[in-house]
Write an enzyme that holds these catalytic residues in place. Structure first.
Site, PDB file in Angstrom:
ATOM      1  N   ASN A   9       0.873  -0.903  -0.203  1.00  0.00           N
ATOM      2  CA  ASN A   9       0.112   0.093   0.066  1.00  0.00           C
ATOM      3  C   ASN A   9       1.116   1.367  -0.643  1.00  0.00           C
ATOM      4  OD1 ASN A   9      -2.047   1.709   1.157  1.00  0.00           O
ATOM      5  ND2 ASN A   9      -2.562   1.381   2.682  1.00  0.00           N
ATOM      6  N   LYS A  11       0.062   4.149  -0.069  1.00  0.00           N
ATOM      7  CA  LYS A  11      -0.811   5.508   0.026  1.00  0.00           C
ATOM      8  C   LYS A  11      -0.023   6.809  -0.639  1.00  0.00           C
ATOM      9  CE  LYS A  11       0.110   3.129   4.313  1.00  0.00           C
ATOM     10  NZ  LYS A  11       0.000   3.411   6.132  1.00  0.00           N
ATOM     11  N   HIS A  95      -9.512   1.087   4.644  1.00  0.00           N
ATOM     12  CA  HIS A  95      -8.273   1.466   5.178  1.00  0.00           C
ATOM     13  C   HIS A  95      -8.793   2.192   6.249  1.00  0.00           C
ATOM     14  CE1 HIS A  95      -4.188   2.028   6.121  1.00  0.00           C
ATOM     15  NE2 HIS A  95      -3.730   1.118   5.768  1.00  0.00           N
ATOM     16  N   GLU A  97      -6.886   4.626   7.645  1.00  0.00           N
ATOM     17  CA  GLU A  97      -7.076   5.883   7.180  1.00  0.00           C
ATOM     18  C   GLU A  97      -7.947   6.523   6.004  1.00  0.00           C
ATOM     19  OE1 GLU A  97      -2.733   5.512   5.199  1.00  0.00           O
ATOM     20  OE2 GLU A  97      -1.952   5.032   6.927  1.00  0.00           O
ATOM     21  N   GLU A 167      -5.129  -5.568  10.473  1.00  0.00           N
ATOM     22  CA  GLU A 167      -4.633  -4.132  10.357  1.00  0.00           C
ATOM     23  C   GLU A 167      -4.801  -3.509  11.804  1.00  0.00           C
ATOM     24  OE1 GLU A 167      -2.975  -3.226   6.455  1.00  0.00           O
ATOM     25  OE2 GLU A 167      -4.551  -1.101   6.952  1.00  0.00           O
ATOM     26  N   GLY A 173       2.442   2.049  10.337  1.00  0.00           N
ATOM     27  CA  GLY A 173       3.364   2.988  10.206  1.00  0.00           C
ATOM     28  C   GLY A 173       4.072   3.736  11.708  1.00  0.00           C
ATOM     29  N   SER A 213       3.306  -2.651  10.192  1.00  0.00           N
ATOM     30  CA  SER A 213       4.690  -2.388  10.493  1.00  0.00           C
ATOM     31  C   SER A 213       5.193  -4.009  10.180  1.00  0.00           C
ATOM     32  CB  SER A 213       4.908  -2.402  12.157  1.00  0.00           C
ATOM     33  OG  SER A 213       5.171  -0.374  12.453  1.00  0.00           O
TER      34      SER A 213
HETATM   35  C1  PEP Z   1      -0.747  -0.208   5.825  1.00  0.00           C
HETATM   36  O1  PEP Z   1       0.048   1.458   5.240  1.00  0.00           O
HETATM   37  O2  PEP Z   1      -2.181  -0.316   5.678  1.00  0.00           O
HETATM   38  C2  PEP Z   1      -0.100  -1.128   6.596  1.00  0.00           C
HETATM   39  C3  PEP Z   1      -0.158  -1.302   7.318  1.00  0.00           C
HETATM   40  O3  PEP Z   1       1.495   0.327   6.934  1.00  0.00           O
HETATM   41  P1  PEP Z   1       2.773  -0.022   7.514  1.00  0.00           P
HETATM   42  O4  PEP Z   1       2.792  -1.367   6.913  1.00  0.00           O
HETATM   43  O5  PEP Z   1       3.708   0.899   7.252  1.00  0.00           O
HETATM   44  O6  PEP Z   1       2.277   0.071   8.996  1.00  0.00           O
END
Ligand code: PEP
Length: 251
Positions: A9, A11, A95, A97, A167, A173, A213
């Protein structure tokens, strides 16, 4: 046996040139599609070019969001019909976000899942709890509520092709990863929700990713767990070398 699926992803990162260079650099080195499904979910602006750049490889291209209507007066939005017309294969829906920053509701996610399937796009449906919810012991009820709503109104045959991404919001992040056992327990509880709604056969086929992460150093331990069938990856998907390591670990 569920085939692992690793999705990057991106972003709102990367210039157009960087995105094209990335895909050109990795496309011939993607592990066999029999071993792992590899997906890059890129900014919408780059999708038509990346679909063409990846067309001779097994790398699939996905979007990060879409509207649920096919067309209409929705300034700034992109429709499922538009995505399928340029051969986009996947779309990330719900997601955290999008939910937190753009007020996306469970109802909207459900409509988007329906729209994605109507257009032959595989939805990657996200769910996850905040740190407060985890500390209050309500992780499983939170994700069960999100997934019950997202999966409302489908047939078992439709559900088995969907991808779910667990998630935990506090892990996205932040560099903090859920332990492999914790992540597996929540993914298992999500599979139990699918068992209740659509039966065991369907639940055994649905792929559930962990996201938060994930990096080359921790993906193997996560994917070794019974209910974790892949990863949705932000930060560690941005560099070709790191994304390739994730794919190789999953293959
Ligand atoms: C994500 O954006 O879905 C995500 C899991 O980000 P990260 O791997 O940076 O934590």
């Amino acid at each position: 046996m569920r085939k692992p699926i690793v999705a990057g992803n991106w972003k709102m990162y990367k210039t157009f040139d960087e995105a094209v260079d990335f895909v050109e650099e990795i496309q011939q080195a993607i592990p066999s599609p029999e071993k792992v499904d590899a997906v890059i979910c890129a900014p919408a602006l780059y999708l038509p070019t990346l679909v063409v750049a990846a067309e001779d490889s097994s790398l699939a291209i996905g979007a990060q969001n879409m509207h649920f209507e096919d067309e209409g007066a929705f300034t700034g939005e992109i429709s499922p019909a538009m995505l399928s017309n340029i051969n986009v294969d996947y779309v990330i829906l719900g997601h955290s976000e999008r939910r937190e920053l753009f007020n996306e509701t469970d109802e909207a996610v459900n409509k988007k899942v329906r729209a994605a399937l109507n257009h032959g796009i595989v939805p990657i449906i996200c769910c996850g709890e905040t740190l407060e919810e985890r500390e209050a012991g309500s992780t499983e009820s939170k994700v069960a509520g999100q997934m019950t709503k997202a999966l409302e109104g489908f047939s078992a045959a439709e559900v088995e092709h969907m991808v779910i991404a667990y998630e935990p919001i506090w892990a996205i992040g932040t560099g903090k990863t859920a332990t492999a056992d914790d992540a597996n327990a929540v993914c298992g509880s999500i599979r139990a929700v699918v068992v209740n709604l659509y039966g065991k056969d369907t639940a055994e086929k649905v792929r559930i990713q962990y996201g938060g992460s994930v990096k080359p150093e921790n993906i193997e331990e996560l994917l070794a767990k019974e209910h974790i069938d892949g990863a949705l990856v932000g930060g560690a998907s941005l560099q070709p070398a790191s994304f390739m390591k994730l794919l190789e670990a999953a293959a």
